[in-house]
Motif scaffolding. Sequence first.
Motif, mmCIF file in Angstrom:
data_model
loop_
_atom_site.group_PDB
_atom_site.id
_atom_site.type_symbol
_atom_site.label_atom_id
_atom_site.label_comp_id
_atom_site.label_asym_id
_atom_site.label_seq_id
_atom_site.Cartn_x
_atom_site.Cartn_y
_atom_site.Cartn_z
ATOM 1 N N UNK A 115 45.237 44.152 42.940
ATOM 2 C CA UNK A 115 45.705 43.149 43.901
ATOM 3 C C UNK A 115 44.518 42.518 44.618
ATOM 4 N N UNK A 116 43.548 43.333 45.012
ATOM 5 C CA UNK A 116 42.392 42.823 45.745
ATOM 6 C C UNK A 116 41.479 41.997 44.836
ATOM 7 N N UNK A 117 41.477 42.293 43.533
ATOM 8 C CA UNK A 117 40.617 41.565 42.598
ATOM 9 C C UNK A 117 41.178 40.197 42.219
ATOM 10 N N UNK A 118 42.486 40.000 42.380
ATOM 11 C CA UNK A 118 43.082 38.728 41.987
ATOM 12 C C UNK A 118 43.097 37.763 43.156
ATOM 13 N N UNK A 119 43.270 36.510 42.825
ATOM 14 C CA UNK A 119 43.365 35.455 43.826
ATOM 15 C C UNK A 119 44.666 35.658 44.609
ATOM 16 N N UNK A 125 52.117 33.346 44.294
ATOM 17 C CA UNK A 125 52.861 32.445 43.408
ATOM 18 C C UNK A 125 53.626 33.245 42.364
ATOM 19 N N UNK A 126 52.979 34.261 41.786
ATOM 20 C CA UNK A 126 53.648 35.099 40.788
ATOM 21 C C UNK A 126 54.835 35.834 41.395
ATOM 22 N N UNK A 127 54.656 36.348 42.604
ATOM 23 C CA UNK A 127 55.752 37.053 43.284
ATOM 24 C C UNK A 127 56.902 36.091 43.549
ATOM 25 N N UNK A 128 56.593 34.880 44.031
ATOM 26 C CA UNK A 128 57.636 33.886 44.324
ATOM 27 C C UNK A 128 58.377 33.500 43.045
ATOM 28 N N UNK A 129 57.648 33.273 41.948
ATOM 29 C CA UNK A 129 58.289 32.921 40.685
ATOM 30 C C UNK A 129 59.190 34.046 40.185
#
Length: 179
Positions: A115-119, A125-129
């Motif tokens: 989680x910390x390594x990703x934007x 956005x991925x969670x919302x989708x």
Amino acid sequence: MSETRLIKKYPNRRLYDTAISSYITLADVKRLVLDGVDFQVVDAKTRADLTRTILLQIISEEEEGGEPIFSSELLAQIIRAYGGNMQNMLTSYLEKSMELWSEQQRVFRERTRHFMDTNPMQMLTQIAERNLSMWQAMSGLGGEKNGEEDEQGGKDAGSDRETPPESKRSKGESRRRRG
């Protein structure tokens, strides 16, 4: 795989680490445990295995010096289990529980690191989708059109659901029925 590190305990209560040829403290032994080093503590004279005794000493010091893990009730229950016919089962249960707990901690650390390594915006956005697609699936408003029409050729505009037969009637026909 590395060899088990040998630590000798002398009658003067001193611990001697044979790997580094130096005396060490309980804090040093604790560091070995935290670093995952395989070691064995033996009595320098009798060669009796004292590893468990030393580990229990470290636990005892940790329990006295801060926020304890073991409540008095838990310790009493463990004491009651000694010598009973369920002692081996309790040992196995506690070992498996700690293995599971350790694995869950490892997975949590990996997920946190990922989680910390990703934007962060990409992650949100991925969670919302994902949430939107789950909501659509639960409400029957899937985002894909299946292209099928009923025998009267009607679909509800802007939706994948078929138009109910009552609403397919002309507006005039609906008014005549009411009036």
